[in-house]
Design a protein around this motif. Sequence first.
Motif, mmCIF file in Angstrom:
data_model
loop_
_atom_site.group_PDB
_atom_site.id
_atom_site.type_symbol
_atom_site.label_atom_id
_atom_site.label_comp_id
_atom_site.label_asym_id
_atom_site.label_seq_id
_atom_site.Cartn_x
_atom_site.Cartn_y
_atom_site.Cartn_z
ATOM 1 N N ASP A 105 0.835 -1.205 0.000
ATOM 2 C CA ASP A 105 0.000 0.000 0.000
ATOM 3 C C ASP A 105 0.873 1.259 0.000
ATOM 4 O OD1 ASP A 105 -2.413 -1.464 0.198
ATOM 5 O OD2 ASP A 105 -2.530 -1.208 2.387
ATOM 6 N N ALA A 108 2.646 1.773 -3.285
ATOM 7 C CA ALA A 108 1.726 2.308 -4.296
ATOM 8 C C ALA A 108 1.513 3.802 -4.092
ATOM 9 C CB ALA A 108 0.392 1.565 -4.242
ATOM 10 N N ASP A 109 1.350 4.212 -2.839
ATOM 11 C CA ASP A 109 1.171 5.642 -2.545
ATOM 12 C C ASP A 109 2.391 6.458 -2.973
ATOM 13 O OD1 ASP A 109 -1.315 5.116 -1.467
ATOM 14 O OD2 ASP A 109 -0.648 5.241 0.625
ATOM 15 N N THR A 113 7.964 1.641 -8.411
ATOM 16 C CA THR A 113 7.778 0.604 -9.426
ATOM 17 C C THR A 113 8.621 -0.635 -9.155
ATOM 18 O OG1 THR A 113 9.472 1.556 -10.859
ATOM 19 C CG2 THR A 113 7.200 2.301 -11.199
ATOM 20 N N ARG A 146 -2.401 -1.746 -6.663
ATOM 21 C CA ARG A 146 -1.376 -1.612 -7.690
ATOM 22 C C ARG A 146 -0.036 -2.086 -7.140
ATOM 23 N NH1 ARG A 146 2.749 0.849 -9.425
ATOM 24 N NH2 ARG A 146 2.995 2.438 -7.841
ATOM 25 N N ARG A 147 0.488 -3.119 -7.783
ATOM 26 C CA ARG A 147 1.769 -3.668 -7.344
ATOM 27 C C ARG A 147 2.904 -3.085 -8.164
ATOM 28 N NH1 ARG A 147 0.477 -10.058 -7.088
ATOM 29 N NH2 ARG A 147 -0.467 -9.570 -9.062
#
Length: 170
Positions: A105, A108-109, A113, A146-147
């Motif tokens: 989390d 992603a914030d 990448t 989103r990983r």
Amino acid sequence: MSIEAVSGDITTERVDAIVNAANSSLLGGGGVDGAIHAAAGPALLAECRALRESTLPDGLPVGDAVATGAGDLPCRWVIHTVGPNRHAGQTDPALLASCFTRSLDVAADLGATSLAFPAVSAGIYGWDADEVARVAVAAVNGYAGRRPDTIRFVLFSERLLSAFRAALAG
């Protein structure tokens, strides 16, 4: 997306963010935590102290994660997470899984990448290497957000490397 397990020193990883298996004080410790603080230099400790003085006066709770800059490390950020301590009766695998999902989390914030994880709780906190590997890989594979494009488990022993490679092979 790529997920891999490698042998190495997480402090030398050239990724956007590395995950620190921190203690709740965020002020450094032994194992991975001590190595990251030593390699990052005083800037990391200063940021951790600032977090403690502002938003985390009681420390970071088990299973949660928070980011700082990386000081002298080759990455941009350090994501600190506090794993459950089996010796203290913290035996719920969901707490361990939360370390990985909350770190994702935070990554992603940040827009990270690429991310490198250690084997959270597999050291002094007494969790079995195979169980940590199974929980970590399941948490990363089941993550709904989103990983990062690259997720690397960076492991310091052959025992941990074997456990993570077996978990990744499924």
